[in-house]
Design an enzyme around this catalytic site. Structure first.
Site, PDB file in Angstrom:
ATOM      1  N   TYR A 295       2.341 -12.013   6.282  1.00 17.80           N
ATOM      2  CA  TYR A 295       1.419 -10.987   5.773  1.00 17.80           C
ATOM      3  C   TYR A 295       0.228 -10.792   6.725  1.00 17.80           C
ATOM      4  CZ  TYR A 295      -2.174  -8.759   2.968  1.00 17.80           C
ATOM      5  OH  TYR A 295      -3.172  -7.912   2.546  1.00 17.80           O
TER       6      TYR A 295
ATOM      7  N   LYS B 242       1.224  -1.902   4.689  1.00 16.78           N
ATOM      8  CA  LYS B 242       1.959  -2.224   3.444  1.00 16.78           C
ATOM      9  C   LYS B 242       3.091  -1.243   3.100  1.00 16.78           C
ATOM     10  CE  LYS B 242      -1.978  -4.709   1.360  1.00 16.78           C
ATOM     11  NZ  LYS B 242      -3.198  -4.497   0.554  1.00 16.78           N
TER      12      LYS B 242
ATOM     13  N   TYR C 117      -5.808   2.576  -3.909  1.00 19.09           N
ATOM     14  CA  TYR C 117      -6.268   1.610  -4.917  1.00 19.09           C
ATOM     15  C   TYR C 117      -7.025   2.274  -6.076  1.00 19.09           C
ATOM     16  CZ  TYR C 117      -5.835  -1.075  -0.548  1.00 19.09           C
ATOM     17  OH  TYR C 117      -5.418  -1.589   0.644  1.00 19.09           O
TER      18      TYR C 117
ATOM     19  N   SER D 167      -4.154  -3.034   5.752  1.00 13.46           N
ATOM     20  CA  SER D 167      -3.306  -2.620   4.626  1.00 13.46           C
ATOM     21  C   SER D 167      -2.481  -1.369   4.891  1.00 13.46           C
ATOM     22  CB  SER D 167      -4.168  -2.407   3.382  1.00 13.46           C
ATOM     23  OG  SER D 167      -4.579  -3.657   2.888  1.00 13.46           O
TER      24      SER D 167
ATOM     25  N   VAL E 241      -8.638  -1.993   5.972  1.00  6.31           N
ATOM     26  CA  VAL E 241     -10.060  -2.343   6.125  1.00  6.31           C
ATOM     27  C   VAL E 241     -10.554  -2.352   7.572  1.00  6.31           C
ATOM     28  CG1 VAL E 241     -10.455  -3.616   3.971  1.00  6.31           C
ATOM     29  CG2 VAL E 241      -9.538  -4.828   5.977  1.00  6.31           C
TER      30      VAL E 241
HETATM   31  N1  GLN Z   1      -5.745  -8.124   5.700  1.00  4.78           N
HETATM   32  C1  GLN Z   1      -6.546  -7.555   4.668  1.00  4.78           C
HETATM   33  C2  GLN Z   1      -6.563  -8.431   3.431  1.00  4.78           C
HETATM   34  O1  GLN Z   1      -5.566  -8.936   3.044  1.00  4.78           O
HETATM   35  C3  GLN Z   1      -6.024  -6.192   4.330  1.00  4.78           C
HETATM   36  C4  GLN Z   1      -6.825  -5.527   3.220  1.00  4.78           C
HETATM   37  C5  GLN Z   1      -6.999  -4.047   3.401  1.00  4.78           C
HETATM   38  O2  GLN Z   1      -6.824  -3.494   4.486  1.00  4.78           O
HETATM   39  N2  GLN Z   1      -7.398  -3.396   2.339  1.00  4.78           N
HETATM   40  O3  GLN Z   1      -7.576  -8.643   2.816  1.00  4.78           O
END
Ligand code: GLN
Length: 305
Positions: free
Chosen positions: A189, A65, A240, A62, A258
């Site tokens: 994505y 993003k 978040y 993420s 993550v």
């Molecule tokens: N690729 C992960 C997902 O879509 C990214 C989520 C994250 O890093 N919080 O679940």
């Protein structure tokens, strides 16, 4: 204290801190060495300070993003992007589905999966995945200062198990937030999440944002207005359902992934990236949060202090 020494000290302070878990819903992410731990700082004029495994590659997840958001803003401008994706924190987890059902059906913000998948769907949907990946890697690479690549094993691992993200995309398609087919946009994505960097790369990308969209080696990557949109959303939504606590305690825009990475942007000063794969229930690196909290305090980086 000298920055390099401080980084080494903070690294030492938390390297045997073993709380948290490896992300296991993406099977390949559960195979990494949980002891990896790296911190890099890159200043707006390109000075580098590091501690730990700063050459270790990991996937952005993420933390990608904010950059795809910047890509969409640069291509379409903020009004067009806001028609599709809002700018409000959700107060829920990164992969929550409930906000799509409620009210406008428009994703709350581009830092949660629903928003980021919608942003992917805006990026050249008429082109092949190969071409879309190429454009994205070029854009990300200009922040890092060199060519980047995709970890195909992690990509396939996420792609073949992404039941929740597919549900989110299907719901977005149902409400016509995404028009046309969803598979290509999901693949883009998963590709952005699988871009490989080390902490020096990620700190350099952050330093480019800290430097008003100009890479530390002085070439322009994006407009200053785009930077201010991206950093505002990172501050209010990047962490978040802990974004409020983060702004209060740490006090600079940040984004986690993550895989165990977090990057922070201190405008006019520096980009910081940390990597350590054990994550908490919010999806943030446990050692990473600790290290950034201490760095904020010890280097006086809170933007309102
Ligand atoms: N690729 C992960 C997902 O879509 C990214 C989520 C994250 O890093 N919080 O679940």
């Amino acid at each position: 204290m000298k920055t390099e020494l401080l980084l080494k000290e903070i690294h030492e302070r938390y390297r045997s801190f073993n709380e948290g878990k490896l992300a296991n819903y993406i099977p390949e992410l559960a195979k990494v060495n949980p002891n990896l731990f790296a911190i890099s700082i890159v200043t707006t004029d390109g000075e580098v300070f590091e501690a730990g495994d700063s050459q270790q590659l990991f996937t952005m997840q993420s933390s990608s993003k904010p950059f795809t958001y910047a890509m969409a803003l640069s291509a379409f401008g903020r009004d067009k992007v806001r028609e599709k994706v809002g700018v409000e924190p959700t107060g829920t987890s990164f992969n929550s589905i409930v906000e799509i059902e409620a009210n406008t059906h428009r994703p709350y913000n581009p830092m949660v999966n629903a928003g980021a998948i919608t942003i992917s769907s805006m990026l050249s949907p008429e082109k092949s995945l190969e071409k879309r990946r190429e454009e994205m890697l070029k854009f990300f690479g200009s922040f890092a200062g060199h060519e980047l690549s995709i970890d195909e094993t992690i990509y396939q691992s996420e792609r073949s198990t992404a039941f929740r993200n597919r549900s989110i995309a299907n719901l977005l398609r149902h409400f016509q937030v995404i028009n046309g087919e969803i598979d290509g946009s999901l693949d883009l994505y998963f590709s952005q999440c699988s871009i490989q960097v080390n902490t020096r790369d990620l700190a350099t990308m952050a330093a480019t944002l800290a430097n008003g969209g100009v890479h530390p080696s002085k070439y322009k990557v994006i407009d200053r207005d785009t930077v201010s949109d991206v950093l505002s959303i990172m501050l209010s939504c990047g962490m978040y359902d802990t974004a409020g606590e983060w702004a209060y305690q740490v006090g600079f825009p940040a984004k986690s992934g993550v895989s165990g990475c977090i990057f922070g942007v201190i405008p006019g000063k520096m980009g910081i990236a940390v990597y350590s794969p054990l994550i908490n229930e919010h999806g943030h690196s446990v050692r990473g949060v600790k290290a950034l909290q201490d760095l904020s305090y010890e280097l006086k980086l809170h933007i309102f202090r």
